[in-house]
Scaffold this motif. Structure first.
Motif, PDB file in Angstrom:
ATOM      1  N   MET A  39       0.805  -1.225   0.000  1.00 29.33           N
ATOM      2  CA  MET A  39       0.000   0.000   0.000  1.00 29.33           C
ATOM      3  C   MET A  39       0.838   1.276   0.000  1.00 29.33           C
ATOM      4  O   MET A  39       0.315   2.353  -0.279  1.00 29.33           O
ATOM      5  CB  MET A  39      -0.928   0.018   1.225  1.00 29.33           C
ATOM      6  CG  MET A  39      -2.023  -1.033   1.208  1.00 29.33           C
ATOM      7  SD  MET A  39      -3.328  -0.660   2.424  1.00 29.33           S
ATOM      8  CE  MET A  39      -2.417  -0.851   3.960  1.00 29.33           C
ATOM      9  N   ALA A  40       2.125   1.149   0.291  1.00 29.69           N
ATOM     10  CA  ALA A  40       2.953   2.332   0.544  1.00 29.69           C
ATOM     11  C   ALA A  40       2.868   3.366  -0.569  1.00 29.69           C
ATOM     12  O   ALA A  40       2.747   4.575  -0.307  1.00 29.69           O
ATOM     13  CB  ALA A  40       4.405   1.908   0.753  1.00 29.69           C
ATOM     14  N   GLY A  41       2.903   2.920  -1.828  1.00 27.88           N
ATOM     15  CA  GLY A  41       2.881   3.861  -2.940  1.00 27.88           C
ATOM     16  C   GLY A  41       1.583   4.600  -3.108  1.00 27.88           C
ATOM     17  O   GLY A  41       1.519   5.612  -3.825  1.00 27.88           O
ATOM     18  N   PHE A  42       0.531   4.136  -2.444  1.00 23.07           N
ATOM     19  CA  PHE A  42      -0.780   4.771  -2.543  1.00 23.07           C
ATOM     20  C   PHE A  42      -1.054   5.725  -1.379  1.00 23.07           C
ATOM     21  O   PHE A  42      -2.085   6.397  -1.373  1.00 23.07           O
ATOM     22  CB  PHE A  42      -1.883   3.704  -2.565  1.00 23.07           C
ATOM     23  CG  PHE A  42      -1.820   2.773  -3.744  1.00 23.07           C
ATOM     24  CD1 PHE A  42      -2.540   3.046  -4.898  1.00 23.07           C
ATOM     25  CD2 PHE A  42      -1.044   1.622  -3.692  1.00 23.07           C
ATOM     26  CE1 PHE A  42      -2.491   2.182  -5.982  1.00 23.07           C
ATOM     27  CE2 PHE A  42      -0.988   0.757  -4.776  1.00 23.07           C
ATOM     28  CZ  PHE A  42      -1.702   1.037  -5.923  1.00 23.07           C
ATOM     29  N   LEU A  43      -0.156   5.759  -0.401  1.00 17.94           N
ATOM     30  CA  LEU A  43      -0.432   6.473   0.840  1.00 17.94           C
ATOM     31  C   LEU A  43       0.321   7.787   0.977  1.00 17.94           C
ATOM     32  O   LEU A  43       0.302   8.410   2.029  1.00 17.94           O
ATOM     33  CB  LEU A  43      -0.104   5.569   2.036  1.00 17.94           C
ATOM     34  CG  LEU A  43      -0.945   4.287   2.129  1.00 17.94           C
ATOM     35  CD1 LEU A  43      -0.479   3.444   3.305  1.00 17.94           C
ATOM     36  CD2 LEU A  43      -2.426   4.616   2.266  1.00 17.94           C
ATOM     37  N   GLU A  44       0.982   8.218  -0.099  1.00 16.72           N
ATOM     38  CA  GLU A  44       1.677   9.503  -0.083  1.00 16.72           C
ATOM     39  C   GLU A  44       1.491  10.158  -1.438  1.00 16.72           C
ATOM     40  O   GLU A  44       1.562   9.492  -2.472  1.00 16.72           O
ATOM     41  CB  GLU A  44       3.159   9.300   0.207  1.00 16.72           C
ATOM     42  CG  GLU A  44       3.943  10.607   0.307  1.00 16.72           C
ATOM     43  CD  GLU A  44       5.382  10.394   0.753  1.00 16.72           C
ATOM     44  OE1 GLU A  44       6.149  11.369   0.745  1.00 16.72           O
ATOM     45  OE2 GLU A  44       5.733   9.249   1.102  1.00 16.72           O
ATOM     46  N   ASP A  45       1.250  11.465  -1.447  1.00 15.67           N
ATOM     47  CA  ASP A  45       1.011  12.142  -2.717  1.00 15.67           C
ATOM     48  C   ASP A  45       2.316  12.657  -3.319  1.00 15.67           C
ATOM     49  O   ASP A  45       3.392  12.502  -2.741  1.00 15.67           O
ATOM     50  CB  ASP A  45      -0.018  13.267  -2.574  1.00 15.67           C
ATOM     51  CG  ASP A  45       0.511  14.475  -1.804  1.00 15.67           C
ATOM     52  OD1 ASP A  45       1.647  14.408  -1.279  1.00 15.67           O
ATOM     53  OD2 ASP A  45      -0.198  15.480  -1.735  1.00 15.67           O
ATOM     54  N   TRP A  46       2.187  13.261  -4.505  1.00 18.11           N
ATOM     55  CA  TRP A  46       3.363  13.719  -5.248  1.00 18.11           C
ATOM     56  C   TRP A  46       4.182  14.726  -4.466  1.00 18.11           C
ATOM     57  O   TRP A  46       5.414  14.746  -4.544  1.00 18.11           O
ATOM     58  CB  TRP A  46       2.900  14.326  -6.577  1.00 18.11           C
ATOM     59  CG  TRP A  46       4.014  14.790  -7.454  1.00 18.11           C
ATOM     60  CD1 TRP A  46       4.712  14.055  -8.371  1.00 18.11           C
ATOM     61  CD2 TRP A  46       4.587  16.106  -7.487  1.00 18.11           C
ATOM     62  NE1 TRP A  46       5.687  14.828  -8.978  1.00 18.11           N
ATOM     63  CE2 TRP A  46       5.627  16.092  -8.461  1.00 18.11           C
ATOM     64  CE3 TRP A  46       4.328  17.299  -6.809  1.00 18.11           C
ATOM     65  CZ2 TRP A  46       6.390  17.218  -8.752  1.00 18.11           C
ATOM     66  CZ3 TRP A  46       5.096  18.421  -7.102  1.00 18.11           C
ATOM     67  CH2 TRP A  46       6.106  18.366  -8.057  1.00 18.11           C
ATOM     68  N   THR A  47       3.537  15.577  -3.688  1.00 20.82           N
ATOM     69  CA  THR A  47       4.242  16.637  -2.982  1.00 20.82           C
ATOM     70  C   THR A  47       5.076  16.105  -1.826  1.00 20.82           C
ATOM     71  O   THR A  47       6.013  16.760  -1.383  1.00 20.82           O
ATOM     72  CB  THR A  47       3.252  17.675  -2.419  1.00 20.82           C
ATOM     73  OG1 THR A  47       2.456  17.060  -1.393  1.00 20.82           O
ATOM     74  CG2 THR A  47       2.344  18.210  -3.520  1.00 20.82           C
ATOM     75  N   GLY A  48       4.708  14.922  -1.302  1.00 22.84           N
ATOM     76  CA  GLY A  48       5.359  14.405  -0.117  1.00 22.84           C
ATOM     77  C   GLY A  48       4.870  15.047   1.165  1.00 22.84           C
ATOM     78  O   GLY A  48       5.293  14.673   2.263  1.00 22.84           O
ATOM     79  N   VAL A  49       3.956  15.995   1.048  1.00 20.13           N
ATOM     80  CA  VAL A  49       3.439  16.707   2.220  1.00 20.13           C
ATOM     81  C   VAL A  49       2.353  15.883   2.923  1.00 20.13           C
ATOM     82  O   VAL A  49       2.279  15.847   4.154  1.00 20.13           O
ATOM     83  CB  VAL A  49       2.876  18.084   1.810  1.00 20.13           C
ATOM     84  CG1 VAL A  49       2.175  18.767   2.986  1.00 20.13           C
ATOM     85  CG2 VAL A  49       3.988  18.955   1.260  1.00 20.13           C
ATOM     86  N   TYR A  50       1.527  15.212   2.136  1.00 17.77           N
ATOM     87  CA  TYR A  50       0.368  14.528   2.691  1.00 17.77           C
ATOM     88  C   TYR A  50       0.566  13.018   2.673  1.00 17.77           C
ATOM     89  O   TYR A  50       1.007  12.439   1.686  1.00 17.77           O
ATOM     90  CB  TYR A  50      -0.896  14.892   1.900  1.00 17.77           C
ATOM     91  CG  TYR A  50      -1.219  16.356   1.994  1.00 17.77           C
ATOM     92  CD1 TYR A  50      -1.859  16.869   3.116  1.00 17.77           C
ATOM     93  CD2 TYR A  50      -0.841  17.232   0.984  1.00 17.77           C
ATOM     94  CE1 TYR A  50      -2.126  18.221   3.226  1.00 17.77           C
ATOM     95  CE2 TYR A  50      -1.110  18.582   1.083  1.00 17.77           C
ATOM     96  CZ  TYR A  50      -1.752  19.079   2.207  1.00 17.77           C
ATOM     97  OH  TYR A  50      -2.004  20.413   2.316  1.00 17.77           O
ATOM     98  N   ARG A  51       0.221  12.397   3.812  1.00 18.51           N
ATOM     99  CA  ARG A  51       0.249  10.952   3.947  1.00 18.51           C
ATOM    100  C   ARG A  51      -1.061  10.510   4.574  1.00 18.51           C
ATOM    101  O   ARG A  51      -1.756  11.289   5.230  1.00 18.51           O
ATOM    102  CB  ARG A  51       1.413  10.493   4.824  1.00 18.51           C
ATOM    103  CG  ARG A  51       2.788  10.756   4.221  1.00 18.51           C
ATOM    104  CD  ARG A  51       3.877  10.108   5.059  1.00 18.51           C
ATOM    105  NE  ARG A  51       3.672   8.671   5.193  1.00 18.51           N
ATOM    106  CZ  ARG A  51       4.033   7.776   4.286  1.00 18.51           C
ATOM    107  NH1 ARG A  51       4.628   8.174   3.165  1.00 18.51           N
ATOM    108  NH2 ARG A  51       3.820   6.492   4.478  1.00 18.51           N
TER     109      ARG A  51
END
Length: 498
Positions: A39-51
């Motif tokens: 799931m790791a690749g689905f739990l953080e957005d492009w900005t790296g700000v939101y998880r």
């Protein structure tokens, strides 16, 4: 832990296990991801700000799958967070804390179902990558004119959910204007199928436009029918140096008038933005010998045979029209320098430069990005006043924008020698949004609201508008299961006594 607590925990685990088993029956075990590594690749957005955290990542393959999954999750009280290509900048595709949630990845729903050459429309599923849709249209001598830098990874569903814009909005409009109908799954699991492609259909409320731009808070768009356009037969692309930003609307209108509204892109790229791009990508060739403090990248395109005809000098009629317009504008002082692409490679280099700006700003260091829109006549006033204000605070403004439709990407970075962490960002934001309100602008133009702009929604959106939005949300999604914690801020509870 008491015996009662243990029994409750076991019941909850059994309920979760049974719910996931039911979901697996629908989409297949391989498409229900529960292991942290998966799931790791689905739990953080492009900005790296939101998880975010999720009970599972579910990957359906059809609207019917989505419908059944929604019904199962609704029965369990689980929230559903639709996710596309994860190129968003506002945290809209990730679960928020405090809610049992699944991520509904639409990546497997990636079929271009059909192309209607007579009506010049295409039906595409939500997981289709934008660039793939470009390629499919090109195979038939047509174009899908939605265009921005993330085209190689963003998906149609996300474009619809945020009503994405891009560089060609000045001629073709946002995603909303390009969409003729949708297929969607509502919060109760029912499927709306409105993929007729009709240009006129006044048979009730426009549910299509209600769901487009709603960021998955009212339902899940699973497919859409879009307009296609004729392939341009000729293009003229170039870069201008204007005397001032206040001249930009006049230059745009002159080009539109001379070419019959053929301007497809009109992008603000001042010297500071070009400098940052060249610093991040040293192979970038500067479009003009002298820095353009007010730089404008433009493209004009036509599918008219007359515009594509070449004169004795080898110039197309369209290019001649553009040259005539630029010469007149240079004579009256609006334009000080100009460059016209003389080859397809030069044209592509200009586009590459424009599409590199976000990555370049990211490479430059910490920055705060504003996605704002203004009336064209107010843009010069905003930029002039804000640049002066924020520079006095120690910031370096790095601004680009889709100037043809009034959309600015106004970014604040640290000036040379200044520490980002010591700069008064809150004060700068306060000044920017106050000025924006005075000039009748919007604090969100094309990137959506997500989680990042909930505070601005609460502060700057009219209370009556928020009340209407909450009423719609409550009517369609009374349990609040569709992408909670996004788009609409929670109402402020009254304080104090009687």
């Amino acid at each position: 832990m008491s015996r009662t607590q243990t029994r409750s925990s076991n019941t909850e685990a059994l309920s979760q296990t049974a719910t996931l088993a039911a979901v697996r029956e629908i989409v297949g075990a391989a498409h229900v991801l529960v292991e942290p590594a998966d799931m790791a690749g689905f739990l953080e957005d492009w900005t790296g700000v939101y998880r975010g955290d999720a009970l599972a990542v579910v990957r359906p393959s059809s609207a019917e799958d989505v419908s059944e999954v929604v019904k199962i999750c609704a029965a369990a009280g689980w929230a559903i967070v639709p996710q596309g290509g994860q190129t968003g900048l506002c945290g809209g595709g990730l679960p928020v804390a405090g809610r049992a949630s699944i991520i509904l990845s639409l990546s497997r729903m990636n079929a271009v179902r059909s192309i209607d050459l007579a009506g010049r429309t295409v039906i595409a599923e939500a997981g289709v990558v934008l660039e793939t849709l470009h390629e499919k249209a090109t195979e038939h001598g047509l174009v899908f004119p939605l265009m921005f830098g993330a085209k190689g990874s963003c998906t149609i569903g996300g474009n619809l959910a945020t009503n994405a814009g891009g560089s060609n909005v000045v001629r073709h409009g946002n995603t909303r204007e390009l969409c003729l109908g949708i297929e969607a799954v509502m919060p109760d699991g029912t499927i709306i199928n409105a993929l007729t492609g009709l240009r006129k259909d006044n048979t009730g409320y426009d549910l299509k436009n209600l769901l487009i731009g709603a960021e998955g808070t009212l339902g899940i768009i699973t497919a859409a029918v879009f307009k296609l356009s004729a392939m341009p037969l000729t293009r003229t692309t170039g870069f201008l140096s204007l005397a001032s930003l206040a001249d930009a609307p006049r230059v745009l209108n002159a080009m539109q008038d001379r070419t019959g509204g053929a301007v497809e892109a009109y992008e603000y790229m001042p010297a500071s933005a070009v400098d940052v791009i060249c610093q991040a990508f040293p192979d970038t060739r500067r479009p003009l010998d002298s820095p353009a403090e007010t730089g404008l990248f433009f493209e004009v395109a036509s599918n008219r045979k007359d515009d594509a005809e070449l004169d004795e000098a080898g110039e197309s009629h369209l290019q001649s029209l553009v040259f005539e317009t630029l010469e007149e504008l240079m004579e009256d002082g609006a334009i000080s320098d100009a460059m016209i692409a003389q080859s397809e490679q030069q044209r592509l280099d200009l586009w590459k430069m424009r599409e590199s700006i976000l990555e370049a700003i990211t490479e430059n260091g910490p920055a705060y990005h504003m996605d704002i829109s203004l009336p064209l006549a107010a843009i010069a006033d905003f930029v002039g006043a804000m640049d002066t204000t924020v520079e006095s605070m120690g910031f370096r403004p790095l601004t680009v924008g889709h100037l043809g439709d009034g959309n600015l990407h106004y970014a604040l970075s640290a000036a040379e020698g200044r520490d980002w962490n010591t700069l008064p960002l809150a004060e700068a934001k306060e000044e920017a949004f106050a000025l924006l309100s005075r000039l009748n602008g919007s604090f969100s133009a094309e990137h959506g609201i997500g989680q990042s702009k909930l505070d601005l929604m609460a502060k700057l959106k009219q209370p009556s508008q928020l009340a209407a939005m909450r009423a719609i949300k409550g009517a369609l999604d009374p349990a609040g299961l569709m992408n909670p914690g996004k788009f609409i801020p929670d109402p402020v509870e009254p304080t104090g006594g009687r």
